[in-house]
Scaffold this active site. Structure first.
Site, short mmCIF file in Angstrom:
data_model
loop_
_atom_site.label_atom_id
_atom_site.label_comp_id
_atom_site.label_asym_id
_atom_site.label_seq_id
_atom_site.Cartn_x
_atom_site.Cartn_y
_atom_site.Cartn_z
N HIS A 1 0.86 -1.18 0.00
CA HIS A 1 0.00 0.00 0.00
C HIS A 1 0.90 1.23 0.00
CE1 HIS A 1 1.05 -0.57 4.18
NE2 HIS A 1 0.49 0.55 4.55
N HIS B 1 1.26 3.90 2.02
CA HIS B 1 1.68 4.66 3.20
C HIS B 1 3.19 4.87 3.14
CE1 HIS B 1 -2.06 3.87 5.95
NE2 HIS B 1 -2.18 4.97 5.22
N ASP C 1 5.71 4.72 5.09
CA ASP C 1 6.70 3.80 5.66
C ASP C 1 6.89 2.55 4.82
OD1 ASP C 1 4.02 3.26 6.51
OD2 ASP C 1 4.77 1.85 8.01
N HIS C 2 6.18 2.43 3.70
CA HIS C 2 6.34 1.27 2.83
C HIS C 2 6.85 1.64 1.43
CE1 HIS C 2 4.32 -1.79 5.42
NE2 HIS C 2 3.88 -0.67 5.99
N HIS D 1 -7.00 -2.36 5.80
CA HIS D 1 -6.20 -1.33 6.47
C HIS D 1 -6.90 0.02 6.30
CE1 HIS D 1 -2.75 0.17 8.47
NE2 HIS D 1 -2.18 0.72 7.42
N ASP E 1 0.12 -4.76 7.63
CA ASP E 1 -0.82 -3.63 7.73
C ASP E 1 -2.26 -4.06 7.45
OD1 ASP E 1 0.81 -0.60 7.55
OD2 ASP E 1 1.90 -2.48 7.40
N HIS F 1 7.26 -5.66 11.07
CA HIS F 1 6.44 -4.46 11.23
C HIS F 1 6.00 -4.28 12.68
CE1 HIS F 1 3.43 -1.36 10.43
NE2 HIS F 1 3.91 -1.27 9.19
#
Length: 295
Positions: free
Chosen positions: A49, A51, A53-54, A127, A198, A256
């Protein structure tokens, strides 16, 4: 958030000469440079996805990969917004890219990447924005070749053996037709790798990752913080263990973790998961995990 001793989420999977990256958080290239792999030849990147942090490590990985001669395309798969993120990053950063980049947005469930011996498929997760999990599964392998049986049937050592192993019929020295099943053992299963991060817990995840040789699964909180996990649409370590148990996976590596846990405190997550799945383990930065064939 990245911590001084713990980078953000990313998994590099090597299968023979192929390299596949699952997510690429900030700082991913730091770990990649420390690994003794030809990681600049990454075949494909699978994004769960969008976000930050990914995905914030992807521009650096793309630019660093341009430092070598490369003709093969880099495939990037992910849910909506991935293409916009990649294209905007290329324009704003004025990237020098000397190889084709093919971005494909997906809508799970679907097969996103398929080759002769394996495929990668995506399935939906729950998520705060569209998120998918991935499974790389190898197709069944041929059974073991029996050279004694081939000789007894009049097939001499040489090119005809290769044809039999490749699934072709051949003609023996006496003129008889010899079929592959006469000299090959039963088919052997391939390996299966699954990546889940997530998401809220759902029993359906176990169905998707069933029988995995290795499941890499998020374990954000201890089960005592279940309310926070539900609020933020994440899972607890015990829920990750429940998925691994119900899916009958061989091993589960957790990933994670919440930044509230120091490295020393992560063992609380491991203990939570092992209450329901004893083969659970903590993943660490640059940890290497072998996934052997099981005949």
């Amino acid at each position: 958030m990245p911590l001084p001793y713990r980078h953000l989420t990313s998994v590099l999977l090597r299968r023979d000469g192929d390299l596949f990256l699952f997510d690429g958080g900030e700082g991913t290239q730091v770990s990649l440079r420390r690994l003794n792999l030809k990681w600049k030849k990454i075949n494909a990147i699978f994004v769960s996805h969008t976000h930050a942090d990914h995905v914030t490590g992807l521009p650096g990985i793309m630019m660093l990969s341009a430092q070598v001669e490369r003709k093969e395309p880099l495939y990037i798969y992910g849910p909506p917004k991935v293409a916009e993120y990649i294209e905007t990053s290329r324009k704003v950063l004025d990237m020098y890219i000397n190889y084709p980049v093919v971005v494909k947005e997906i809508a799970a469930p679907c097969v996103v990447h398929e080759e002769k011996e394996f495929r990668v498929r995506a399935f939906p997760l729950r998520h705060t924005k569209t998120c998918v999990g991935y499974v790389l599964e190898e197709f069944d392998r041929p059974g073991e070749f029996n050279p004694d049986a081939a000789m007894e049937l009049g097939v001499p050592r040489g090119p005809l053996w290769s044809k039999l192993q490749g699934g072709e019929e051949v003609r023996a020295e006496n003129g008889d037709i010899v079929r592959p099943e006469q000299v090959m053992g039963a088919k052997r299963s391939g390996r299966k790798f699954s990546y889940v991060t997530d998401t809220l817990y759902s029993p359906s995840i176990a169905q998707e990752v069933s029988g995995s040789d290795l499941l890499v699964c998020e374990a954000m909180f201890e089960h005592g913080l279940l309310d926070q996990a539900i609020e933020k649409k994440h899972m607890t370590a015990r829920q990750a263990g429940t998925i691994a148990r119900d899916a009958c996976v061989k091993r589960m590596a957790m990933i994670h973790y919440s930044p509230r846990y120091t490295d020393r405190e992560l063992f609380a997550l491991e203990a939570d998961a092992r209450e329901v799945f004893p083969a659970a383990m903590l993943s660490r930065d640059r940890m290497k995990i072998e996934i052997p064939y099981v005949d």
